[in-house]
Write an enzyme that holds these catalytic residues in place. Structure first.
Site, PDB file in Angstrom:
ATOM      1  N   HIS A  46      33.676  25.757 -54.665  1.00 17.48           N
ATOM      2  CA  HIS A  46      33.880  27.106 -55.180  1.00 17.48           C
ATOM      3  C   HIS A  46      34.368  28.028 -54.065  1.00 17.48           C
ATOM      4  O   HIS A  46      34.314  27.678 -52.881  1.00 17.48           O
ATOM      5  CB  HIS A  46      32.588  27.659 -55.801  1.00 17.48           C
ATOM      6  CG  HIS A  46      31.462  27.841 -54.829  1.00 17.48           C
ATOM      7  ND1 HIS A  46      30.412  26.970 -54.708  1.00 17.48           N
ATOM      8  CD2 HIS A  46      31.237  28.811 -53.924  1.00 17.48           C
ATOM      9  CE1 HIS A  46      29.599  27.390 -53.763  1.00 17.48           C
ATOM     10  NE2 HIS A  46      30.068  28.508 -53.264  1.00 17.48           N
TER      11      HIS A  46
HETATM   12  P1  TYD Z   1      25.355  25.873 -56.033  1.00 18.69           P
HETATM   13  O1  TYD Z   1      26.161  27.128 -55.884  1.00 18.69           O
HETATM   14  O2  TYD Z   1      25.796  24.858 -57.018  1.00 18.69           O
HETATM   15  O3  TYD Z   1      25.197  25.175 -54.594  1.00 18.69           O
HETATM   16  P2  TYD Z   1      26.365  24.565 -53.674  1.00 18.69           P
HETATM   17  O4  TYD Z   1      27.362  25.651 -53.451  1.00 18.69           O
HETATM   18  O5  TYD Z   1      25.670  24.210 -52.412  1.00 18.69           O
HETATM   19  O6  TYD Z   1      26.942  23.377 -54.349  1.00 18.69           O
HETATM   20  O7  TYD Z   1      23.860  26.312 -56.330  1.00 18.69           O
HETATM   21  C1  TYD Z   1      22.917  25.422 -56.861  1.00 18.69           C
HETATM   22  C2  TYD Z   1      21.988  26.184 -57.787  1.00 18.69           C
HETATM   23  O8  TYD Z   1      21.219  27.123 -57.046  1.00 18.69           O
HETATM   24  C3  TYD Z   1      22.741  26.963 -58.856  1.00 18.69           C
HETATM   25  O9  TYD Z   1      22.011  26.830 -60.059  1.00 18.69           O
HETATM   26  C4  TYD Z   1      22.649  28.394 -58.405  1.00 18.69           C
HETATM   27  C5  TYD Z   1      21.365  28.419 -57.605  1.00 18.69           C
HETATM   28  N1  TYD Z   1      21.374  29.385 -56.483  1.00 18.69           N
HETATM   29  C6  TYD Z   1      20.529  30.480 -56.511  1.00 18.69           C
HETATM   30  O10 TYD Z   1      19.775  30.702 -57.470  1.00 18.69           O
HETATM   31  N2  TYD Z   1      20.534  31.333 -55.451  1.00 18.69           N
HETATM   32  C7  TYD Z   1      21.348  31.151 -54.387  1.00 18.69           C
HETATM   33  O11 TYD Z   1      21.313  31.965 -53.423  1.00 18.69           O
HETATM   34  C8  TYD Z   1      22.237  30.011 -54.376  1.00 18.69           C
HETATM   35  C9  TYD Z   1      23.162  29.761 -53.224  1.00 18.69           C
HETATM   36  C10 TYD Z   1      22.211  29.152 -55.441  1.00 18.69           C
END
Ligand code: TYD
Length: 130
Positions: A46
């Protein structure tokens, strides 16, 4: 942008201090860390419309793919001294996590799902419109 933090070290070991708007260019509103990564996991996929982040492998190592819509680069984070600033509108993927990797992320904003761009083609379109 990859930078080295200043290490405050003495005979006892090393210490790194990070102050908002001094050692990193923004006010820190959120901290999270990624650890216990399973083998061959790739995450991220992303970009953000507004958010800026600093990534630090405080333990172990991992690689980060950065893509600004025009060029891609791969960064190895393998030291707690290294800091990687990721600006907005940069697509990122994290991979090759060592088993002991703890990836600390300092973020300029609170969590906001609306700030995410999760579709790569939409990301490229938005980059062209900038
Ligand atoms: P995600 O953005 O998929 O992680 P990555 O970028 O490492 O692949 O996030 C995983 C899950 O965690 C998603 O359901 C959103 C949640 N999340 C939060 O609730 N707070 C946060 O600060 C972050 C970064 C993620």
């Amino acid at each position: 942008m990859l930078n080295d933090f200043n290490i405050i070290g003495d005979h006892r070991g090393s210490l790194i201090s990070i102050e908002s708007k001094i050692d990193i260019p923004f006010e820190i509103k959120r901290i999270y860390y990624i650890f216990g990564n399973k083998n061959n996991v790739r995450r991220g996929f992303h970009a953000h419309k507004n958010l800026q982040q600093v990534l630090i492998a405080v333990s172990g190592s991992c690689k980060i793919l950065l893509d600004n819509g025009q060029s891609k680069e791969e960064i190895l984070l393998d030291s707690p001294q290294k800091s990687l600033l990721i600006q907005n509108f940069v697509w990122r993927e994290m991979f090759d996590f060592s088993a002991n990797c703890v990836l600390l992320v300092l973020a300029s904003e609170h969590y906001d799902e609306k700030d995410y761009i999760r579709d790569y083609n939409q990301f490229l379109d938005l980059c062209k419109q900038k």
